[in-house]
Scaffold this active site. Sequence first.
Site, mmCIF file in Angstrom:
data_model
loop_
_atom_site.group_PDB
_atom_site.id
_atom_site.type_symbol
_atom_site.label_atom_id
_atom_site.label_comp_id
_atom_site.label_asym_id
_atom_site.label_seq_id
_atom_site.Cartn_x
_atom_site.Cartn_y
_atom_site.Cartn_z
ATOM 1 N N HIS A 2 -8.276 7.455 3.897
ATOM 2 C CA HIS A 2 -7.635 8.750 3.650
ATOM 3 C C HIS A 2 -8.595 9.729 3.000
ATOM 4 O O HIS A 2 -9.676 9.379 2.556
ATOM 5 C CB HIS A 2 -6.394 8.566 2.773
ATOM 6 C CG HIS A 2 -6.680 8.247 1.343
ATOM 7 N ND1 HIS A 2 -7.160 7.017 0.921
ATOM 8 C CD2 HIS A 2 -6.549 8.996 0.225
ATOM 9 C CE1 HIS A 2 -7.309 7.018 -0.400
ATOM 10 N NE2 HIS A 2 -6.960 8.218 -0.842
ATOM 11 N N HIS A 47 -6.813 2.383 1.548
ATOM 12 C CA HIS A 47 -6.356 2.857 2.857
ATOM 13 C C HIS A 47 -7.202 4.055 3.272
ATOM 14 O O HIS A 47 -7.507 4.912 2.441
ATOM 15 C CB HIS A 47 -4.867 3.259 2.792
ATOM 16 C CG HIS A 47 -4.240 3.475 4.120
ATOM 17 N ND1 HIS A 47 -3.439 2.528 4.711
ATOM 18 C CD2 HIS A 47 -4.305 4.504 4.991
ATOM 19 C CE1 HIS A 47 -3.021 2.986 5.882
ATOM 20 N NE2 HIS A 47 -3.540 4.190 6.068
ATOM 21 N N HIS A 59 -4.606 -0.087 7.850
ATOM 22 C CA HIS A 59 -5.074 -0.252 6.473
ATOM 23 C C HIS A 59 -6.495 -0.807 6.427
ATOM 24 O O HIS A 59 -7.182 -0.678 5.417
ATOM 25 C CB HIS A 59 -4.111 -1.194 5.743
ATOM 26 C CG HIS A 59 -4.381 -1.367 4.291
ATOM 27 N ND1 HIS A 59 -4.029 -0.424 3.351
ATOM 28 C CD2 HIS A 59 -4.992 -2.373 3.620
ATOM 29 C CE1 HIS A 59 -4.384 -0.847 2.148
ATOM 30 N NE2 HIS A 59 -4.979 -2.016 2.279
ATOM 31 N N GLN A 113 -8.461 14.099 1.169
ATOM 32 C CA GLN A 113 -7.612 15.127 0.562
ATOM 33 C C GLN A 113 -8.115 16.490 0.997
ATOM 34 O O GLN A 113 -9.218 16.635 1.445
ATOM 35 C CB GLN A 113 -7.657 15.028 -0.954
ATOM 36 C CG GLN A 113 -7.043 13.733 -1.468
ATOM 37 C CD GLN A 113 -6.974 13.726 -2.989
ATOM 38 O OE1 GLN A 113 -6.583 14.696 -3.616
ATOM 39 N NE2 GLN A 113 -7.355 12.615 -3.578
ATOM 40 N N ASN A 130 -11.692 10.222 0.670
ATOM 41 C CA ASN A 130 -11.611 9.351 -0.497
ATOM 42 C C ASN A 130 -12.064 7.966 -0.038
ATOM 43 O O ASN A 130 -11.425 7.367 0.820
ATOM 44 C CB ASN A 130 -10.173 9.226 -1.006
ATOM 45 C CG ASN A 130 -9.692 10.450 -1.716
ATOM 46 O OD1 ASN A 130 -9.625 11.511 -1.122
ATOM 47 N ND2 ASN A 130 -9.350 10.309 -2.961
ATOM 48 N N CYS A 162 0.371 3.190 3.565
ATOM 49 C CA CYS A 162 0.685 2.617 4.882
ATOM 50 C C CYS A 162 1.994 3.203 5.427
ATOM 51 O O CYS A 162 2.885 3.588 4.664
ATOM 52 C CB CYS A 162 0.778 1.099 4.794
ATOM 53 S SG CYS A 162 -0.827 0.255 4.869
ATOM 54 N N CYS A 222 0.836 -1.208 0.000
ATOM 55 C CA CYS A 222 0.000 0.000 0.000
ATOM 56 C C CYS A 222 0.865 1.250 0.000
ATOM 57 O O CYS A 222 1.742 1.409 0.849
ATOM 58 C CB CYS A 222 -0.920 -0.011 1.221
ATOM 59 S SG CYS A 222 -1.861 1.516 1.421
ATOM 60 N N SER A 249 -8.469 5.622 -5.547
ATOM 61 C CA SER A 249 -7.455 4.741 -6.126
ATOM 62 C C SER A 249 -6.737 3.884 -5.088
ATOM 63 O O SER A 249 -5.872 3.092 -5.436
ATOM 64 C CB SER A 249 -6.425 5.570 -6.906
ATOM 65 O OG SER A 249 -5.768 6.476 -6.036
#
Length: 184
Positions: free
Chosen positions: A182, A180, A129, A184, A169, A59, A56, A177
């Site tokens: 996350h 994990h 993860h 933005q 996301n 990670c 990943c 994409s």
Amino acid sequence: MLFPEEGFSFADHSHRRFNPLTGSWVLCSPHRAKRPWLGQVEEASTEQRPTYDPACFLCPGNKRATGAQNDCYTSTYVFSNDYAAVHAEQPDCSTESLALVAGENASSDLFRVESTRGQCSVICFSPRHDVTLPELSLDEICQIIRTWQSMYANLSADPSIAYIQLFENKGAAMGCSNPHPHGQ
């Protein structure tokens, strides 16, 4: 198309295009199509993910697609997006410069273009993860919110930044994409 005298490329640089039907500008970030795709293209999987995935890009301690190394983070982690929609530094572009390359017909009320600049960061919500935002503890969610507040305050102080958007996301269907946790 490349503007040799300026180094601007429609395939590699962010720009805005004017939509004369709505009177608004649309962000174009063609270089984002080059990012690695780890998201799914079929129905969501019910498979269990590991706590840590050595493959990943998000990670802790792992190398990202560009070769940059993540810190061995233990809570919320922020870094500049390797495949950002906009960049702080890039060549200028305008409808007038497009007309110089493509001819007079390129400059019209139906096709207007200008370069755009900005900043994009990735916010890893957790070093784990295998979790999603609603599965985090209240303390972990509060840390994410404090990170958002700090980022917002810092970005708001920059007079060159007129718009700030924070988002999670999540999900291949939404274009994420990487699984994990996350934003933005």
